[in-house]
Write a protein that holds these residues in place. Structure first.
Motif, PDB file in Angstrom:
ATOM      1  N   GLY A 149       0.746  -1.331  -0.148  1.00 14.64           N
ATOM      2  CA  GLY A 149      -0.056  -0.031   0.030  1.00 14.64           C
ATOM      3  C   GLY A 149       0.923   1.477   0.140  1.00 14.64           C
ATOM      4  N   ALA A 150       0.357   2.528   0.584  1.00 15.94           N
ATOM      5  CA  ALA A 150       0.759   3.628   0.475  1.00 15.94           C
ATOM      6  C   ALA A 150       1.886   3.889   1.524  1.00 15.94           C
ATOM      7  CB  ALA A 150      -0.266   4.538   0.336  1.00 15.94           C
ATOM      8  N   TYR A 151       1.564   3.188   2.702  1.00 12.57           N
ATOM      9  CA  TYR A 151       2.648   3.346   3.942  1.00 12.57           C
ATOM     10  C   TYR A 151       3.150   1.983   4.301  1.00 12.57           C
ATOM     11  CZ  TYR A 151       0.063   7.728   3.865  1.00 12.57           C
ATOM     12  OH  TYR A 151      -0.764   8.917   3.299  1.00 12.57           O
ATOM     13  N   PRO A 152       4.026   1.514   3.677  1.00 13.20           N
ATOM     14  CA  PRO A 152       4.799   0.151   3.783  1.00 13.20           C
ATOM     15  C   PRO A 152       5.344   0.156   5.107  1.00 13.20           C
ATOM     16  CG  PRO A 152       6.051   1.214   2.227  1.00 13.20           C
ATOM     17  CD  PRO A 152       4.881   2.017   2.343  1.00 13.20           C
ATOM     18  N   PHE A 153       6.079   1.073   5.608  1.00 10.57           N
ATOM     19  CA  PHE A 153       6.774   1.028   6.931  1.00 10.57           C
ATOM     20  C   PHE A 153       5.858   0.951   8.047  1.00 10.57           C
ATOM     21  CE2 PHE A 153       9.964   3.130   4.109  1.00 10.57           C
ATOM     22  CZ  PHE A 153      10.904   2.291   4.323  1.00 10.57           C
ATOM     23  N   TRP A 154       4.640   1.487   7.858  1.00  6.74           N
ATOM     24  CA  TRP A 154       3.631   1.481   8.980  1.00  6.74           C
ATOM     25  C   TRP A 154       3.156  -0.012   9.116  1.00  6.74           C
ATOM     26  CZ3 TRP A 154       2.560   4.626  12.684  1.00  6.74           C
ATOM     27  CH2 TRP A 154       1.383   4.436  13.464  1.00  6.74           C
ATOM     28  N   SER A 155       3.077  -0.739   7.898  1.00  2.36           N
ATOM     29  CA  SER A 155       2.685  -2.058   7.944  1.00  2.36           C
ATOM     30  C   SER A 155       3.917  -3.000   8.570  1.00  2.36           C
ATOM     31  CB  SER A 155       2.480  -2.404   6.657  1.00  2.36           C
ATOM     32  OG  SER A 155       1.317  -1.841   6.020  1.00  2.36           O
ATOM     33  N   LEU A 156       4.944  -2.673   8.416  1.00  4.46           N
ATOM     34  CA  LEU A 156       6.111  -3.294   8.909  1.00  4.46           C
ATOM     35  C   LEU A 156       6.134  -3.152  10.379  1.00  4.46           C
ATOM     36  CD1 LEU A 156       8.952  -2.847   6.130  1.00  4.46           C
ATOM     37  CD2 LEU A 156       7.763  -4.879   6.942  1.00  4.46           C
ATOM     38  N   GLY A 157       5.793  -1.902  10.868  1.00  5.59           N
ATOM     39  CA  GLY A 157       5.768  -1.525  12.250  1.00  5.59           C
ATOM     40  C   GLY A 157       4.708  -2.594  13.108  1.00  5.59           C
ATOM     41  N   VAL A 158       3.474  -2.672  12.356  1.00  6.44           N
ATOM     42  CA  VAL A 158       2.438  -3.572  12.942  1.00  6.44           C
ATOM     43  C   VAL A 158       2.892  -5.066  12.808  1.00  6.44           C
ATOM     44  CG1 VAL A 158       0.075  -4.558  12.432  1.00  6.44           C
ATOM     45  CG2 VAL A 158       0.619  -1.933  12.245  1.00  6.44           C
ATOM     46  N   PHE A 159       3.681  -5.461  11.745  1.00  8.87           N
ATOM     47  CA  PHE A 159       4.329  -6.819  11.504  1.00  8.87           C
ATOM     48  C   PHE A 159       5.098  -7.043  12.777  1.00  8.87           C
ATOM     49  CE2 PHE A 159       7.559  -9.628   9.944  1.00  8.87           C
ATOM     50  CZ  PHE A 159       6.748 -10.759   9.622  1.00  8.87           C
ATOM     51  N   ALA A 160       6.030  -6.099  12.984  1.00  7.01           N
ATOM     52  CA  ALA A 160       7.146  -6.250  14.064  1.00  7.01           C
ATOM     53  C   ALA A 160       6.169  -6.469  15.476  1.00  7.01           C
ATOM     54  CB  ALA A 160       8.005  -5.250  14.306  1.00  7.01           C
ATOM     55  N   ILE A 161       5.137  -5.620  15.834  1.00  7.67           N
ATOM     56  CA  ILE A 161       4.538  -5.826  17.088  1.00  7.67           C
ATOM     57  C   ILE A 161       3.934  -7.131  17.153  1.00  7.67           C
ATOM     58  CG2 ILE A 161       2.262  -4.958  18.041  1.00  7.67           C
ATOM     59  CD1 ILE A 161       3.098  -2.328  17.184  1.00  7.67           C
ATOM     60  N   CYS A 162       3.265  -7.712  16.008  1.00  9.37           N
ATOM     61  CA  CYS A 162       2.661  -8.862  16.053  1.00  9.37           C
ATOM     62  C   CYS A 162       3.707 -10.216  16.397  1.00  9.37           C
ATOM     63  CB  CYS A 162       2.008  -9.184  14.716  1.00  9.37           C
ATOM     64  SG  CYS A 162       0.574  -8.373  14.743  1.00  9.37           S
ATOM     65  N   LEU A 163       5.054 -10.045  15.736  1.00  7.76           N
ATOM     66  CA  LEU A 163       6.106 -10.741  16.005  1.00  7.76           C
ATOM     67  C   LEU A 163       6.230 -10.868  17.451  1.00  7.76           C
ATOM     68  CD1 LEU A 163       8.256 -10.736  13.022  1.00  7.76           C
ATOM     69  CD2 LEU A 163       6.520 -12.424  13.617  1.00  7.76           C
ATOM     70  N   ILE A 164       6.591  -9.780  18.046  1.00 11.13           N
ATOM     71  CA  ILE A 164       6.749  -9.671  19.595  1.00 11.13           C
ATOM     72  C   ILE A 164       5.747 -10.209  20.598  1.00 11.13           C
ATOM     73  CG2 ILE A 164       7.228  -7.989  21.339  1.00 11.13           C
ATOM     74  CD1 ILE A 164       8.646  -6.172  19.218  1.00 11.13           C
ATOM     75  N   VAL A 165       4.736 -10.013  20.012  1.00 12.13           N
ATOM     76  CA  VAL A 165       3.368 -10.702  20.922  1.00 12.13           C
ATOM     77  C   VAL A 165       3.591 -12.398  20.650  1.00 12.13           C
ATOM     78  CG1 VAL A 165       0.966 -11.052  20.896  1.00 12.13           C
ATOM     79  CG2 VAL A 165       1.879  -8.722  20.592  1.00 12.13           C
ATOM     80  N   ILE A 166       3.716 -12.823  19.494  1.00 13.61           N
ATOM     81  CA  ILE A 166       3.830 -14.125  19.239  1.00 13.61           C
ATOM     82  C   ILE A 166       4.832 -14.803  20.238  1.00 13.61           C
ATOM     83  CG2 ILE A 166       4.457 -16.123  17.771  1.00 13.61           C
ATOM     84  CD1 ILE A 166       3.017 -14.022  15.505  1.00 13.61           C
ATOM     85  N   HIS A 167       6.152 -14.000  20.140  1.00 14.40           N
ATOM     86  CA  HIS A 167       7.109 -14.700  20.877  1.00 14.40           C
ATOM     87  C   HIS A 167       6.820 -14.418  22.244  1.00 14.40           C
ATOM     88  CE1 HIS A 167      10.919 -14.244  23.279  1.00 14.40           C
ATOM     89  NE2 HIS A 167      11.256 -15.153  22.486  1.00 14.40           N
ATOM     90  N   GLY A 168       6.253 -13.521  22.969  1.00 14.86           N
ATOM     91  CA  GLY A 168       5.740 -13.235  24.366  1.00 14.86           C
ATOM     92  C   GLY A 168       5.023 -14.262  24.646  1.00 14.86           C
ATOM     93  N   LEU A 169       4.056 -14.583  23.817  1.00 19.37           N
ATOM     94  CA  LEU A 169       3.116 -15.574  24.247  1.00 19.37           C
ATOM     95  C   LEU A 169       3.593 -17.041  24.212  1.00 19.37           C
ATOM     96  CD1 LEU A 169      -0.314 -14.116  22.915  1.00 19.37           C
ATOM     97  CD2 LEU A 169       0.728 -14.269  25.248  1.00 19.37           C
ATOM     98  N   ALA A 170       4.530 -17.276  23.439  1.00 24.33           N
ATOM     99  CA  ALA A 170       5.205 -18.644  23.147  1.00 24.33           C
ATOM    100  C   ALA A 170       5.845 -19.123  24.342  1.00 24.33           C
ATOM    101  CB  ALA A 170       5.785 -18.554  21.826  1.00 24.33           C
ATOM    102  N   VAL A 171       6.703 -18.039  24.749  1.00 22.39           N
ATOM    103  CA  VAL A 171       7.629 -18.392  26.012  1.00 22.39           C
ATOM    104  C   VAL A 171       6.926 -18.541  27.395  1.00 22.39           C
ATOM    105  CG1 VAL A 171       9.510 -17.693  24.623  1.00 22.39           C
ATOM    106  CG2 VAL A 171       8.188 -16.163  26.288  1.00 22.39           C
ATOM    107  N   LEU A 172       5.639 -18.151  27.405  1.00 20.00           N
ATOM    108  CA  LEU A 172       4.736 -17.981  28.753  1.00 20.00           C
ATOM    109  C   LEU A 172       4.892 -19.302  29.368  1.00 20.00           C
ATOM    110  CD1 LEU A 172       3.172 -16.458  30.720  1.00 20.00           C
ATOM    111  CD2 LEU A 172       1.210 -17.071  29.215  1.00 20.00           C
TER     112      LEU A 172
END
Length: 125
Positions: free
Chosen positions: A96-119
């Motif tokens: 889309g028009a704002y690819p870096f914003w999408s990459l930021g949301v992608f990074a947030i989702c990866l951090i969430v997955i890691h945080g919940l996987a090591v719980l």
């Protein structure tokens, strides 16, 4: 329990991602200027369909975050699923028009997955 702090952090990030997805979804449904000038093509359907998919994903992320705050297993399982779907959705929106914003949301989702996987992993000695 190991990873309890990561679960709280993941819950806060899920709240942020869910809120952003709801805002973006309603913006897409309402043909906001943010989306209509980009000239993007959407994989699943039109801009309205993509907006409703994003709103539903945001609601699922919010329910998972509130369940994580309460300490429920539902929050962990649905949080991982919702973060995975959010990461895939962010990758689909990179064109889309704002690819870096999408990459930021992608990074947030990866951090969430890691945080919940090591719980709940046992302590290393």
């Amino acid at each position: 329990m190991r990873g309890a702090g990561s679960a709280v952090f993941a819950a806060i990030l899920l709240l942020m991602a869910g809120t952003l997805n709801i805002i973006y979804g309603f913006g897409a449904v309402g043909d906001a200027h943010f989306f209509t000038d980009s000239g993007s093509h959407y994989v699943f359907s039109s801009l309205h369909g993509w907006g409703w998919i994003t709103v539903i994903l945001g609601v699922i992320q919010l329910t998972a975050a509130f369940s994580l705050f309460a300490g429920g297993t539902y929050g962990r399982v649905i949080g991982i699923v919702a973060a995975t779907l959010g990461a895939v959705g962010a990758l689909l929106a990179i064109g889309g028009a704002y690819p870096f914003w999408s990459l930021g949301v992608f990074a947030i989702c990866l951090i969430v997955i890691h945080g919940l996987a090591v719980l709940g992993e046992p302590e290393r000695t």
